[in-house]
Scaffold this motif. Structure first.
Motif, short mmCIF file in Angstrom:
data_model
loop_
_atom_site.label_atom_id
_atom_site.label_comp_id
_atom_site.label_asym_id
_atom_site.label_seq_id
_atom_site.Cartn_x
_atom_site.Cartn_y
_atom_site.Cartn_z
N PRO A 154 0.84 -1.20 0.00
CA PRO A 154 0.00 0.00 0.00
C PRO A 154 0.88 1.25 0.00
CG PRO A 154 -0.68 -1.53 1.73
CD PRO A 154 0.59 -2.05 1.16
N ARG A 155 0.33 2.33 -0.54
CA ARG A 155 1.06 3.59 -0.68
C ARG A 155 1.67 4.10 0.61
NH1 ARG A 155 -1.06 8.41 -4.26
NH2 ARG A 155 0.94 8.35 -5.32
N GLU A 156 0.96 3.86 1.72
CA GLU A 156 1.42 4.45 2.98
C GLU A 156 2.57 3.66 3.62
OE1 GLU A 156 -1.65 3.46 2.36
OE2 GLU A 156 -2.33 2.02 3.89
N VAL A 157 2.88 2.53 3.05
CA VAL A 157 3.99 1.72 3.60
C VAL A 157 5.31 2.19 2.99
CG1 VAL A 157 4.97 -0.60 3.74
CG2 VAL A 157 2.51 -0.29 4.00
N THR A 158 6.25 2.53 3.84
CA THR A 158 7.55 3.00 3.37
C THR A 158 8.44 1.81 3.03
OG1 THR A 158 7.34 4.83 4.90
CG2 THR A 158 9.51 4.47 3.97
N ILE A 159 9.07 1.87 1.90
CA ILE A 159 9.99 0.79 1.51
C ILE A 159 11.36 1.40 1.29
CG2 ILE A 159 10.48 -0.98 -0.21
CD1 ILE A 159 7.44 -0.88 -0.90
N LEU A 160 12.34 0.90 1.97
CA LEU A 160 13.68 1.50 1.92
C LEU A 160 14.75 0.45 1.77
CD1 LEU A 160 13.55 3.90 4.96
CD2 LEU A 160 13.56 4.58 2.57
N ARG A 161 15.81 0.82 1.09
CA ARG A 161 17.03 0.01 1.17
C ARG A 161 17.53 0.23 2.60
NH1 ARG A 161 16.75 2.17 -3.60
NH2 ARG A 161 17.21 0.96 -5.46
N HIS A 162 17.72 -0.83 3.33
CA HIS A 162 18.00 -0.69 4.75
C HIS A 162 19.26 0.08 5.05
CE1 HIS A 162 18.54 -2.28 8.97
NE2 HIS A 162 17.35 -1.75 8.96
N GLU A 163 20.27 -0.05 4.19
CA GLU A 163 21.52 0.63 4.49
C GLU A 163 21.37 2.15 4.44
OE1 GLU A 163 21.03 -1.32 1.95
OE2 GLU A 163 21.73 -0.41 0.07
N LEU A 164 20.40 2.66 3.65
CA LEU A 164 20.18 4.10 3.62
C LEU A 164 19.60 4.57 4.96
CD1 LEU A 164 18.72 4.73 0.05
CD2 LEU A 164 21.08 4.73 0.81
N CYS A 165 18.69 3.76 5.48
CA CYS A 165 18.11 4.03 6.80
C CYS A 165 19.21 4.06 7.86
CB CYS A 165 17.15 2.89 7.10
SG CYS A 165 15.70 3.40 7.93
N ASP A 166 20.09 3.08 7.79
CA ASP A 166 21.18 2.98 8.77
C ASP A 166 22.08 4.20 8.71
OD1 ASP A 166 21.83 -0.63 8.69
OD2 ASP A 166 20.40 0.59 9.82
N GLN A 167 22.32 4.69 7.50
CA GLN A 167 23.17 5.88 7.36
C GLN A 167 22.52 7.08 8.06
OE1 GLN A 167 24.54 6.86 3.36
NE2 GLN A 167 24.55 4.69 2.85
N VAL A 168 21.23 7.23 7.87
CA VAL A 168 20.53 8.38 8.47
C VAL A 168 20.52 8.24 10.00
CG1 VAL A 168 18.31 9.57 8.68
CG2 VAL A 168 19.14 8.86 6.43
N ILE A 169 20.31 7.03 10.47
CA ILE A 169 20.30 6.80 11.92
C ILE A 169 21.66 7.15 12.51
CG2 ILE A 169 20.14 5.03 13.73
CD1 ILE A 169 18.04 3.62 11.97
N SER A 170 22.70 6.71 11.85
CA SER A 170 24.05 6.98 12.32
C SER A 170 24.33 8.48 12.37
CB SER A 170 25.03 6.25 11.40
OG SER A 170 26.34 6.59 11.74
N GLU A 171 23.95 9.19 11.32
CA GLU A 171 24.17 10.64 11.30
C GLU A 171 23.35 11.33 12.39
OE1 GLU A 171 26.59 12.17 9.32
OE2 GLU A 171 26.96 10.02 9.17
N ASN A 172 22.14 10.87 12.62
CA ASN A 172 21.31 11.45 13.68
C ASN A 172 22.00 11.30 15.03
OD1 ASN A 172 19.25 12.22 11.98
ND2 ASN A 172 17.87 10.55 12.53
N ARG A 173 22.55 10.12 15.24
CA ARG A 173 23.19 9.83 16.53
C ARG A 173 24.39 10.74 16.76
NH1 ARG A 173 24.10 4.66 15.92
NH2 ARG A 173 22.13 4.08 16.88
#
Lengths: 84, 150
Positions: free
Chosen positions: A37-56
């Motif tokens: 469904p449109r509202e479900v986000t689909i991501l390459r996980h490593e991109l998510c990890d990069q953002v999490i790391s930068e946030n930290r």
């Protein structure tokens, strides 16, 4: 972690309306087709990890580094440049 | 209603007093940190375009932020319709887009996270952090690199 073995063109159904299909296997690369469904986000996980790391890192250092702001401003394009 | 918050602001311990109305609410928090949901923007005109996004939930958490176009003038990611819907924006151009400036502590090296921008709806005071689908934009876009001192 649930581990399943699929062949080309076989699918996995997840939750409400998510379908993952193995489209092709080429050497060590697997091509996956994902229907969701449109509202479900689909991501390459490593991109998510990069953002999490930068946030930290950012959260831990910001309060110590206010002194850097003047040097930083010199490197940034001004609003005038941007709005042209 | 006024919220009082003990923070370290510009290197000094201080008590910040902010209006409840000024709080920006991120319903999903930030990526990887769902607990950081409430923030206020601290904008000093002498420091523009850099601003501080201060967590109201944790006085020790704050972020240097700026308009990503001040870092990369032709920044034009494809956000997708879901982003606008998440925070009630009719058009993405009605929103305010920010990127987090990341300083590596102990070094004079600053990068901008262009892969995970923040989008804020100024009317509703809500925000979201997006992980962009394409990796055209880097999570560590270089902004400032230390000049070696002689």
């Amino acid at each position: 972690m649930l581990v399943l073995v699929r062949k080309c063109n076989e699918s996995i159904a997840i939750g409400g309306g998510i379908l993952i299909t193995v489209l092709a296997v080429e050497g060590d690369r697997v091509k996956l087709g994902i229907e969701a469904p449109r509202e479900v986000t689909i991501l390459r996980h490593e991109l998510c990890d990069q953002v999490i790391s930068e946030n930290r890192v950012a959260a831990e250092s910001a309060r110590h580094v206010a002194g850097i702001i003047p040097s930083l401003r010199d490197k940034l394009f001004t609003r005038k440049d941007v709005e042209r | 209603m006024i919220i009082e918050l003990a923070v370290t602001y510009k290197g000094e311990q201080t008590v910040l007093r902010v209006e409840d109305d000024d709080v920006i609410y991120f319903p999903q928090g930030l990526v990887g940190f769902p607990e950081w949901q409430r923030f206020v923007m601290l904008e000093d005109p002498d420091e523009a375009p850099v601003a501080v996004l201060q967590s109201v939930d944790d006085g020790a958490v704050s972020f240097l932020v700026t308009d990503p176009r001040c870092v990369c003038p032709d920044y034009s990611p494809d956000f997708g319709v879901e982003t606008s819907a998440e925070i009630g924006l009719e058009r993405l151009t009605d929103g305010r887009v920010l990127c987090i400036l990341v300083v590596r502590e102990g070094t004079v090296r600053v990068t901008a996270n262009l892969l995970g921008p923040l989008v804020i709806n100024p009317k509703t005071g809500t925000g979201i952090q997006i992980v962009l689908q394409d990796s055209r934009y880097s999570a560590q876009y270089p902004v400032l690199v230390a000049e070696p001192t002689l």
